[in-house]
Design a protein around this motif. Sequence first.
Motif, PDB file in Angstrom:
ATOM      1  N   HIS A  21      16.260   0.548  38.589  1.00 46.59           N
ATOM      2  CA  HIS A  21      15.541   0.586  39.863  1.00 46.59           C
ATOM      3  C   HIS A  21      16.611   0.448  40.938  1.00 46.59           C
ATOM      4  N   TYR A  23      16.949  -0.126  44.109  1.00 48.70           N
ATOM      5  CA  TYR A  23      17.035  -1.248  45.045  1.00 48.70           C
ATOM      6  C   TYR A  23      17.398  -2.554  44.317  1.00 48.70           C
ATOM      7  N   LEU A  24      16.793  -2.747  43.153  1.00 51.44           N
ATOM      8  CA  LEU A  24      17.095  -3.971  42.396  1.00 51.44           C
ATOM      9  C   LEU A  24      18.565  -3.999  41.986  1.00 51.44           C
ATOM     10  N   GLN A  92      17.428 -14.037  45.219  1.00 47.15           N
ATOM     11  CA  GLN A  92      16.454 -14.877  44.511  1.00 47.15           C
ATOM     12  C   GLN A  92      15.088 -14.185  44.458  1.00 47.15           C
ATOM     13  N   GLN A  93      14.647 -13.661  45.601  1.00 40.37           N
ATOM     14  CA  GLN A  93      13.338 -12.994  45.669  1.00 40.37           C
ATOM     15  C   GLN A  93      13.303 -11.789  44.726  1.00 40.37           C
ATOM     16  N   LEU A  94      14.376 -11.025  44.760  1.00 37.48           N
ATOM     17  CA  LEU A  94      14.393  -9.818  43.921  1.00 37.48           C
ATOM     18  C   LEU A  94      14.546 -10.150  42.436  1.00 37.48           C
ATOM     19  N   VAL A  96      13.054 -12.688  41.020  1.00 36.49           N
ATOM     20  CA  VAL A  96      11.665 -12.969  40.613  1.00 36.49           C
ATOM     21  C   VAL A  96      10.943 -11.639  40.341  1.00 36.49           C
ATOM     22  N   LEU A  97      11.077 -10.729  41.285  1.00 42.80           N
ATOM     23  CA  LEU A  97      10.342  -9.459  41.177  1.00 42.80           C
ATOM     24  C   LEU A  97      10.869  -8.571  40.056  1.00 42.80           C
ATOM     25  N   ASP A 100       9.189  -9.629  36.975  1.00 47.26           N
ATOM     26  CA  ASP A 100       7.794  -9.161  36.966  1.00 47.26           C
ATOM     27  C   ASP A 100       7.735  -7.658  36.667  1.00 47.26           C
ATOM     28  N   TYR A 101       8.679  -6.942  37.234  1.00 45.82           N
ATOM     29  CA  TYR A 101       8.730  -5.488  37.035  1.00 45.82           C
ATOM     30  C   TYR A 101       8.988  -5.153  35.557  1.00 45.82           C
TER      31      TYR A 101
ATOM     32  N   ILE B  87       8.794 -16.481  46.069  1.00 47.79           N
ATOM     33  CA  ILE B  87       9.387 -15.427  46.901  1.00 47.79           C
ATOM     34  C   ILE B  87       9.286 -15.792  48.387  1.00 47.79           C
ATOM     35  N   MET B 109       8.157 -20.134  37.755  1.00 51.02           N
ATOM     36  CA  MET B 109       8.469 -18.913  36.994  1.00 51.02           C
ATOM     37  C   MET B 109       7.834 -18.973  35.605  1.00 51.02           C
ATOM     38  N   SER B 143       4.326  -4.777  41.250  1.00 44.00           N
ATOM     39  CA  SER B 143       5.670  -5.345  41.445  1.00 44.00           C
ATOM     40  C   SER B 143       6.552  -4.397  42.261  1.00 44.00           C
TER      41      SER B 143
END
Lengths: 255, 320
Positions: A21, A23-24, A92-94, A96-97, A100-101, B87, B109, B143
């Motif tokens: 991905h 952006y990630l 950090q935010q990414l 987490v995502l 999830d992704y 987030i 988490m 996501s």
Amino acid sequence: MHLEESFVIEMQEKIYQNMYHSYLYKYIQIPNIDANKLYLLLSVLKAKNLPIEKMESIAKTVMFIQVALDSHDLVKNDMDFKKSNITTLKEQQLTVLAGDYYSGLYYRTLSHLPEINLIKQLARAIKIINEQKIRVYKVEIKSFDDYMMSMQQIETVLYQKLASYYQLSDYEIISTNWLHTNHILKNKEKYIGYLIENNLIEISNEDPKLFAENKLNQYIQKLNEQLPKYIENETVYNKFIKTSFVKNFEPPIVR
Amino acid sequence: MNYKKVYSILNKDLKIIEKELENVLEADSPILKESSLHYLQAGGKRIRPVFVLLSAKFGDYNIDTVKDVAVALELIHMASLIHDDVIDDAYTRRGRPTVKAKWDNKISMYTGDFILALSLEIITSLEDHNAHKILSDTIVELSVGEIEQIRDKYNFDQSITNYFRRIKRKTALLIAASCKLGAIAANVPSHLQKKLYYFGYYAGMAFQITDDILDFTSTEEKLGKPVGGDLLQGNITLPVLFAMKDPELKQKISTVHELMDPDELHNIIQLIINTDAIQKSNQICTMYLNKAYEMLSDLPENDTKLMLKTMLNFIGKRNF
């Protein structure tokens, strides 16, 4: 059963491509795909003689889960990173995502196969892993055996469930013992630190570190003594014991 | 009929779902048990279960089958909220401490991952392959939508299309999936399943736009977070996009940053409210609500259809 290293590496590349991905990848650290785990996973799937396409899809799926779980392990607590640093916050935010992704990719891949029962089995493994992670993290652990059981489940239950799904009971034992041995050897200091810090071993007059290390070695020996029973062919056994993509891996027991 | 009446008609089944949620969130680890029950105990609108139940009522309604879908959808939503609070670095939700505030990010988490896995374990009781394709695609899109939200933060030059695509992924698709899966679980004819899916999609778009309007027009007490909190966090929502049509105001809005002085932010919020941005956003919301109404035209005239219409009114007029 015999897997060429080149095949494992090729598979590793394919999984990285599927996880891509833009952006990630620009902002975060993508966890490694553990070649040992992938090797074991492909061995299980090969033993079941699955068609190559299906084998690849299922291997990808399990690795998506592993990377999702590993990504979330990288998420830090507030005190561990500077909030004022926007780059770190975004990372950090990414992170987490990203986890999830990758979890979503696991469900999507199996839904499209479709392998609904396998979704259930792997979901059960994910539940166990996260529960055990909390037990270890918050020290809801009562003893040495309790700790080793939790760590074993965190490291191996995903692969155990897969082997169990394909009714390959020998591979359940191999997954448990081989992967856990690898993990202990690679993270021995952490294991020793946890055991001592949380008073999970009875320490007499001995050097606590040495005592903990001996206890771990005994544990590893026990795990490895069981392995030959489940791996009939000696060449394959040696391959399992000796093959490791982990640097400086030295099996404690050589048959 | 008002939305409270809908909830009261569904009360018996919603209670079964509530009980089931409590039962499935079971764990040996005392901390996990407490952390996973934390948001359940905080209550909530249970919009997704309501849409699952109402959609299922157009087919062979059986609460034992449908409840698994409703429970799974609510759990997916709950897991995503727990991770969202990490987030957004949020310390309160619905006026209560978040999981990250009560424990920490790590526990958030692991708890979120546990609940998501639990939801997948439960939803596999549904054998329809198509249902899983829809739901899994939705989870991936969800996501991706959140990743794009991070990418677009403080990007004051983004387009309205960008915003619509983001809220579609972030909110509308999961509500659409709730309607579709409820319908699948009750063997609703496929042409009606499709209508219900789009009904949920349009209702979901309206739901999120309303949320984004309320960020400006509601009170801190009702929102459970500061007014204008989305803007402060860099989330450029529909009212902001409309307000930025005025170049002078756009210049001011573009100065918003995370550590902005609250008085300065308050002034900007007032300037946004004083434009026609809220009115225009409401018009778009109404347009989506109308589209959702249209989707209902092929559904049989009955009490359930009336309840779906009531829920649309609730979405359009809610102030919390």
